[in-house]
Motif scaffolding. Structure first.
Motif, PDB file in Angstrom:
ATOM      1  N   GLU A 116       0.822  -1.215   0.000  1.00 12.65           N
ATOM      2  CA  GLU A 116       0.000   0.000   0.000  1.00 12.65           C
ATOM      3  C   GLU A 116       0.856   1.264   0.000  1.00 12.65           C
ATOM      4  O   GLU A 116       0.507   2.257  -0.629  1.00 12.65           O
ATOM      5  CB  GLU A 116      -0.968  -0.008   1.194  1.00 12.65           C
ATOM      6  CG  GLU A 116      -2.149  -0.942   1.007  1.00 12.65           C
ATOM      7  CD  GLU A 116      -1.863  -2.408   1.365  1.00 12.65           C
ATOM      8  OE1 GLU A 116      -0.753  -2.712   1.857  1.00 12.65           O
ATOM      9  OE2 GLU A 116      -2.743  -3.250   1.133  1.00 12.65           O
ATOM     10  N   THR A 117       1.988   1.230   0.684  1.00 10.74           N
ATOM     11  CA  THR A 117       2.892   2.381   0.691  1.00 10.74           C
ATOM     12  C   THR A 117       3.532   2.575  -0.682  1.00 10.74           C
ATOM     13  O   THR A 117       3.643   3.697  -1.175  1.00 10.74           O
ATOM     14  CB  THR A 117       3.995   2.188   1.762  1.00 10.74           C
ATOM     15  OG1 THR A 117       3.367   2.028   3.027  1.00 10.74           O
ATOM     16  CG2 THR A 117       4.938   3.372   1.805  1.00 10.74           C
ATOM     17  N   ILE A 118       3.921   1.487  -1.318  1.00 14.40           N
ATOM     18  CA  ILE A 118       4.612   1.551  -2.605  1.00 14.40           C
ATOM     19  C   ILE A 118       3.712   2.115  -3.696  1.00 14.40           C
ATOM     20  O   ILE A 118       4.150   2.928  -4.507  1.00 14.40           O
ATOM     21  CB  ILE A 118       5.179   0.163  -2.982  1.00 14.40           C
ATOM     22  CG1 ILE A 118       6.327  -0.193  -2.022  1.00 14.40           C
ATOM     23  CG2 ILE A 118       5.633   0.122  -4.436  1.00 14.40           C
ATOM     24  CD1 ILE A 118       6.763  -1.636  -2.067  1.00 14.40           C
ATOM     25  N   ILE A 119       2.440   1.708  -3.718  1.00 14.53           N
ATOM     26  CA  ILE A 119       1.562   2.208  -4.788  1.00 14.53           C
ATOM     27  C   ILE A 119       0.535   3.221  -4.306  1.00 14.53           C
ATOM     28  O   ILE A 119      -0.162   3.825  -5.112  1.00 14.53           O
ATOM     29  CB  ILE A 119       0.861   1.066  -5.555  1.00 14.53           C
ATOM     30  CG1 ILE A 119      -0.141   0.326  -4.677  1.00 14.53           C
ATOM     31  CG2 ILE A 119       1.864   0.115  -6.177  1.00 14.53           C
ATOM     32  CD1 ILE A 119      -1.167  -0.445  -5.467  1.00 14.53           C
ATOM     33  N   GLN A 121      -2.265   2.653  -2.676  1.00 21.07           N
ATOM     34  CA  GLN A 121      -3.629   2.136  -2.854  1.00 21.07           C
ATOM     35  C   GLN A 121      -3.834   0.929  -1.952  1.00 21.07           C
ATOM     36  O   GLN A 121      -2.886   0.207  -1.635  1.00 21.07           O
ATOM     37  CB  GLN A 121      -3.855   1.678  -4.309  1.00 21.07           C
ATOM     38  CG  GLN A 121      -3.598   2.706  -5.356  1.00 21.07           C
ATOM     39  CD  GLN A 121      -4.757   3.670  -5.545  1.00 21.07           C
ATOM     40  OE1 GLN A 121      -5.802   3.552  -4.923  1.00 21.07           O
ATOM     41  NE2 GLN A 121      -4.560   4.649  -6.400  1.00 21.07           N
ATOM     42  N   LYS A 122      -5.077   0.673  -1.587  1.00 12.73           N
ATOM     43  CA  LYS A 122      -5.424  -0.541  -0.833  1.00 12.73           C
ATOM     44  C   LYS A 122      -5.335  -1.741  -1.781  1.00 12.73           C
ATOM     45  O   LYS A 122      -5.794  -1.675  -2.923  1.00 12.73           O
ATOM     46  CB  LYS A 122      -6.843  -0.410  -0.273  1.00 12.73           C
ATOM     47  CG  LYS A 122      -7.320  -1.625   0.495  1.00 12.73           C
ATOM     48  CD  LYS A 122      -8.732  -1.388   1.028  1.00 12.73           C
ATOM     49  CE  LYS A 122      -9.416  -2.559   1.624  1.00 12.73           C
ATOM     50  NZ  LYS A 122      -8.714  -3.576   2.282  1.00 12.73           N
ATOM     51  N   VAL A 123      -4.754  -2.840  -1.299  1.00  7.19           N
ATOM     52  CA  VAL A 123      -4.605  -4.052  -2.100  1.00  7.19           C
ATOM     53  C   VAL A 123      -5.100  -5.242  -1.288  1.00  7.19           C
ATOM     54  O   VAL A 123      -4.750  -5.397  -0.122  1.00  7.19           O
ATOM     55  CB  VAL A 123      -3.120  -4.268  -2.511  1.00  7.19           C
ATOM     56  CG1 VAL A 123      -2.931  -5.614  -3.193  1.00  7.19           C
ATOM     57  CG2 VAL A 123      -2.648  -3.136  -3.421  1.00  7.19           C
ATOM     58  N   GLU A 124      -5.925  -6.078  -1.933  1.00  8.33           N
ATOM     59  CA  GLU A 124      -6.427  -7.287  -1.277  1.00  8.33           C
ATOM     60  C   GLU A 124      -5.731  -8.547  -1.783  1.00  8.33           C
ATOM     61  O   GLU A 124      -5.608  -9.528  -1.050  1.00  8.33           O
ATOM     62  CB  GLU A 124      -7.937  -7.410  -1.503  1.00  8.33           C
ATOM     63  CG  GLU A 124      -8.708  -6.253  -0.883  1.00  8.33           C
ATOM     64  CD  GLU A 124     -10.162  -6.201  -1.304  1.00  8.33           C
ATOM     65  OE1 GLU A 124     -11.003  -6.025  -0.396  1.00  8.33           O
ATOM     66  OE2 GLU A 124     -10.455  -6.329  -2.518  1.00  8.33           O
ATOM     67  N   ILE A 125      -5.294  -8.506  -3.034  1.00 10.11           N
ATOM     68  CA  ILE A 125      -4.663  -9.666  -3.678  1.00 10.11           C
ATOM     69  C   ILE A 125      -3.440  -9.184  -4.464  1.00 10.11           C
ATOM     70  O   ILE A 125      -3.507  -8.162  -5.160  1.00 10.11           O
ATOM     71  CB  ILE A 125      -5.638 -10.342  -4.689  1.00 10.11           C
ATOM     72  CG1 ILE A 125      -6.920 -10.821  -4.002  1.00 10.11           C
ATOM     73  CG2 ILE A 125      -4.961 -11.461  -5.464  1.00 10.11           C
ATOM     74  CD1 ILE A 125      -6.758 -12.016  -3.108  1.00 10.11           C
ATOM     75  N   ILE A 126      -2.359  -9.933  -4.358  1.00 12.29           N
ATOM     76  CA  ILE A 126      -1.220  -9.717  -5.261  1.00 12.29           C
ATOM     77  C   ILE A 126      -1.231 -10.888  -6.231  1.00 12.29           C
ATOM     78  O   ILE A 126      -1.379 -12.048  -5.831  1.00 12.29           O
ATOM     79  CB  ILE A 126       0.119  -9.633  -4.505  1.00 12.29           C
ATOM     80  CG1 ILE A 126       0.091  -8.476  -3.504  1.00 12.29           C
ATOM     81  CG2 ILE A 126       1.273  -9.461  -5.494  1.00 12.29           C
ATOM     82  CD1 ILE A 126       1.329  -8.387  -2.630  1.00 12.29           C
ATOM     83  N   TYR A 127      -1.065 -10.582  -7.495  1.00  6.70           N
ATOM     84  CA  TYR A 127      -1.281 -11.537  -8.573  1.00  6.70           C
ATOM     85  C   TYR A 127      -0.087 -11.522  -9.516  1.00  6.70           C
ATOM     86  O   TYR A 127       0.489 -10.460  -9.774  1.00  6.70           O
ATOM     87  CB  TYR A 127      -2.548 -11.072  -9.295  1.00  6.70           C
ATOM     88  CG  TYR A 127      -2.989 -11.852 -10.486  1.00  6.70           C
ATOM     89  CD1 TYR A 127      -3.801 -12.962 -10.333  1.00  6.70           C
ATOM     90  CD2 TYR A 127      -2.649 -11.453 -11.772  1.00  6.70           C
ATOM     91  CE1 TYR A 127      -4.254 -13.664 -11.435  1.00  6.70           C
ATOM     92  CE2 TYR A 127      -3.095 -12.152 -12.877  1.00  6.70           C
ATOM     93  CZ  TYR A 127      -3.901 -13.259 -12.696  1.00  6.70           C
ATOM     94  OH  TYR A 127      -4.344 -13.951 -13.788  1.00  6.70           O
ATOM     95  N   ALA A 128       0.293 -12.695 -10.010  1.00  9.27           N
ATOM     96  CA  ALA A 128       1.390 -12.770 -10.982  1.00  9.27           C
ATOM     97  C   ALA A 128       1.121 -13.899 -11.960  1.00  9.27           C
ATOM     98  O   ALA A 128       0.693 -14.988 -11.560  1.00  9.27           O
ATOM     99  CB  ALA A 128       2.716 -13.005 -10.274  1.00  9.27           C
ATOM    100  N   GLY A 129       1.363 -13.639 -13.232  1.00 11.04           N
ATOM    101  CA  GLY A 129       1.311 -14.667 -14.261  1.00 11.04           C
ATOM    102  C   GLY A 129       2.740 -15.038 -14.609  1.00 11.04           C
ATOM    103  O   GLY A 129       3.532 -14.174 -14.969  1.00 11.04           O
ATOM    104  N   ILE A 130       3.085 -16.311 -14.473  1.00  7.96           N
ATOM    105  CA  ILE A 130       4.464 -16.745 -14.659  1.00  7.96           C
ATOM    106  C   ILE A 130       4.508 -17.843 -15.715  1.00  7.96           C
ATOM    107  O   ILE A 130       3.742 -18.813 -15.660  1.00  7.96           O
ATOM    108  CB  ILE A 130       5.057 -17.258 -13.328  1.00  7.96           C
ATOM    109  CG1 ILE A 130       4.987 -16.154 -12.262  1.00  7.96           C
ATOM    110  CG2 ILE A 130       6.484 -17.744 -13.520  1.00  7.96           C
ATOM    111  CD1 ILE A 130       5.377 -16.603 -10.869  1.00  7.96           C
TER     112      ILE A 130
END
Length: 164
Positions: A116-119, A121-130
């Motif tokens: 939240e500090t980095i962007i 904004q409030k975040v509920e999920i961190i997502y990545a496609g690998i």
């Protein structure tokens, strides 16, 4: 560790990460992160197409330590089909001369802890496609508790998520 916004004028040197003459690991950067396209070109594309990468915001972030660039991220912020606030990592690229030296672990840990500090904004999920063949990234994300959430139709990408 310092997170800051990418600046096309001062961060042009990141474009060199894709050059084989820059590092033996340039092939990994090209194969799994930048796809032979300089970051400055991707940045320009996102600026010219602001609504195509995300339905809320896109962030280009540089990670520095002791005034040295260690990583580059494109972060897409959006609401998913379940109305969750999601931060998508697309891509995460460690400086090619520092791959497999523990920086990915350090940086991803910091992102998870300080999302939240980095962007801002409030975040509920961190997502990545690998890419399914990208063992380095897969192992890193699994180490932090990311769980498989799906696969691309061609089965070449695995989607992972972590609930905050």
């Amino acid at each position: 560790m310092k997170w800051r916004d990418y600046d096309i004028k001062i961060d042009k040197k990141i474009d060199a990460w894709i050059l084989p003459s820059f590092s033996d690991n340039a092939n990994l950067i090209n194969k799994y992160a930048f796809f032979h396209e300089p970051i400055s070109q991707q940045y320009i594309w996102y600026k010219e197409h602001p609504s195509e990468g995300s339905n809320i915001a896109n962030y280009f972030k540089v990670v520095e330590m002791e005034n040295e660039i260690l990583a580059f991220f494109i972060l897409n912020y959006f609401k998913d089909d379940h109305e969750r606030l999601v931060l998508g990592i697309n891509p995460m690229a460690i400086h090619p001369q520092h791959i497999n030296q523990g920086y990915g672990t350090l940086i991803l840990s910091d992102l998870i802890t300080n999302t939240e500090t980095i962007i801002g904004q409030k975040v509920e999920i961190i997502y990545a496609g690998i890419d399914e063949k990208n063992a380095i990234s897969t192992n890193l994300f699994l180490k932090f508790g990311f769980k498989e959430a799906g696969r691309s139709p061609d089965k070449k990408f695995i989607y992972y998520e972590l609930k905050k």
